[in-house]
Design a protein around this motif. Structure first.
Motif, PDB file in Angstrom:
ATOM      1  N   GLU A 193       0.823  -1.203   0.000  1.00  0.00           N
ATOM      2  CA  GLU A 193       0.000   0.000   0.000  1.00  0.00           C
ATOM      3  C   GLU A 193       0.862   1.261   0.000  1.00  0.00           C
ATOM      4  O   GLU A 193       0.555   2.235  -0.676  1.00  0.00           O
ATOM      5  CB  GLU A 193      -0.918  -0.003   1.231  1.00  0.00           C
ATOM      6  CG  GLU A 193      -1.940   1.102   1.254  1.00  0.00           C
ATOM      7  CD  GLU A 193      -3.021   0.955   0.201  1.00  0.00           C
ATOM      8  OE1 GLU A 193      -3.540   2.000  -0.230  1.00  0.00           O
ATOM      9  OE2 GLU A 193      -3.343  -0.168  -0.180  1.00  0.00           O
ATOM     10  N   GLN A 194       1.962   1.235   0.741  1.00  0.00           N
ATOM     11  CA  GLN A 194       2.853   2.391   0.823  1.00  0.00           C
ATOM     12  C   GLN A 194       3.818   2.467  -0.361  1.00  0.00           C
ATOM     13  O   GLN A 194       4.374   3.518  -0.626  1.00  0.00           O
ATOM     14  CB  GLN A 194       3.668   2.346   2.120  1.00  0.00           C
ATOM     15  CG  GLN A 194       2.833   2.607   3.350  1.00  0.00           C
ATOM     16  CD  GLN A 194       3.643   2.432   4.615  1.00  0.00           C
ATOM     17  OE1 GLN A 194       4.135   1.352   4.892  1.00  0.00           O
ATOM     18  NE2 GLN A 194       3.783   3.502   5.376  1.00  0.00           N
ATOM     19  N   GLY A 195       4.069   1.357  -1.014  1.00  0.00           N
ATOM     20  CA  GLY A 195       4.995   1.328  -2.135  1.00  0.00           C
ATOM     21  C   GLY A 195       6.433   1.056  -1.729  1.00  0.00           C
ATOM     22  O   GLY A 195       7.326   1.049  -2.561  1.00  0.00           O
ATOM     23  N   PHE A 196       6.673   0.843  -0.427  1.00  0.00           N
ATOM     24  CA  PHE A 196       8.011   0.545   0.064  1.00  0.00           C
ATOM     25  C   PHE A 196       7.924  -0.240   1.351  1.00  0.00           C
ATOM     26  O   PHE A 196       6.865  -0.365   1.956  1.00  0.00           O
ATOM     27  CB  PHE A 196       8.832   1.829   0.278  1.00  0.00           C
ATOM     28  CG  PHE A 196       8.267   2.746   1.326  1.00  0.00           C
ATOM     29  CD1 PHE A 196       8.640   2.631   2.652  1.00  0.00           C
ATOM     30  CD2 PHE A 196       7.367   3.736   0.981  1.00  0.00           C
ATOM     31  CE1 PHE A 196       8.127   3.477   3.624  1.00  0.00           C
ATOM     32  CE2 PHE A 196       6.844   4.592   1.941  1.00  0.00           C
ATOM     33  CZ  PHE A 196       7.222   4.462   3.265  1.00  0.00           C
ATOM     34  N   ILE A 199       0.453  -1.222   7.651  1.00  0.00           N
ATOM     35  CA  ILE A 199       1.107   0.040   7.303  1.00  0.00           C
ATOM     36  C   ILE A 199       2.269   0.246   8.257  1.00  0.00           C
ATOM     37  O   ILE A 199       2.103   0.146   9.475  1.00  0.00           O
ATOM     38  CB  ILE A 199       0.129   1.240   7.412  1.00  0.00           C
ATOM     39  CG1 ILE A 199      -1.091   1.038   6.516  1.00  0.00           C
ATOM     40  CG2 ILE A 199       0.834   2.548   7.110  1.00  0.00           C
ATOM     41  CD1 ILE A 199      -0.787   1.076   5.037  1.00  0.00           C
ATOM     42  N   GLN A 200       3.434   0.519   7.728  1.00  0.00           N
ATOM     43  CA  GLN A 200       4.600   0.738   8.577  1.00  0.00           C
ATOM     44  C   GLN A 200       4.701   2.209   8.967  1.00  0.00           C
ATOM     45  O   GLN A 200       4.673   3.088   8.112  1.00  0.00           O
ATOM     46  CB  GLN A 200       5.883   0.311   7.850  1.00  0.00           C
ATOM     47  CG  GLN A 200       5.990  -1.173   7.677  1.00  0.00           C
ATOM     48  CD  GLN A 200       7.319  -1.561   7.093  1.00  0.00           C
ATOM     49  OE1 GLN A 200       7.757  -1.007   6.108  1.00  0.00           O
ATOM     50  NE2 GLN A 200       7.961  -2.533   7.714  1.00  0.00           N
ATOM     51  N   LEU A 201       4.794   2.431  10.266  1.00  0.00           N
ATOM     52  CA  LEU A 201       4.946   3.775  10.819  1.00  0.00           C
ATOM     53  C   LEU A 201       6.226   3.819  11.631  1.00  0.00           C
ATOM     54  O   LEU A 201       6.828   2.792  11.918  1.00  0.00           O
ATOM     55  CB  LEU A 201       3.749   4.113  11.717  1.00  0.00           C
ATOM     56  CG  LEU A 201       2.366   4.018  11.062  1.00  0.00           C
ATOM     57  CD1 LEU A 201       1.283   4.213  12.103  1.00  0.00           C
ATOM     58  CD2 LEU A 201       2.238   5.022   9.940  1.00  0.00           C
TER      59      LEU A 201
END
Length: 106
Positions: A63-66, A84-86
């Motif tokens: 979803e984030q592209g990385f 989602i990585q935060l």
């Protein structure tokens, strides 16, 4: 695409990384390499006992592209929230976080 940021990288490691990536600023490397080369470079970074901390970001079909990976004792850490990585900020210093869960400032 790969971006690698290393705190206090020794000259030997920096030299090895510059064979494959551009060092755009001291300790900041960028380039485009295969997944196999990326993993081997990360193994070199991960196994180096002299670095204080490192983060690697690379392109991935998410979803984030990385995707992000960290090692060492950086002041921040990757937190996965529903895929989602935060980035979480450690409240305690690195020596206080060993062996236990670190606090995250929200």
């Amino acid at each position: 695409m790969i971006v690698l940021v290393i705190d206090n990288a020794p000259a030997k490691l920096r030299g090895e990384l510059t064979k494959w990536l551009l060092e755009v600023k001291p300790g900041v490397f960028a380039g485009k390499v295969s997944a196999m080369v990326r993993e081997r470079l990360w193994e070199k970074v991960y196994s180096d006992e002299y670095i204080a901390g490192a983060v690697m970001l690379y392109s991935m079909n998410t979803e984030q592209g990385f995707h992000m990976e960290m090692c060492g004792y950086p002041t921040r850490r990757v937190v996965d929230v529903n895929g989602i990585q935060l980035i979480g900020i450690n409240k305690k210093g690195p020596s206080q976080n060993e062996g236990g869960e670190s606090g995250v400032e929200r």
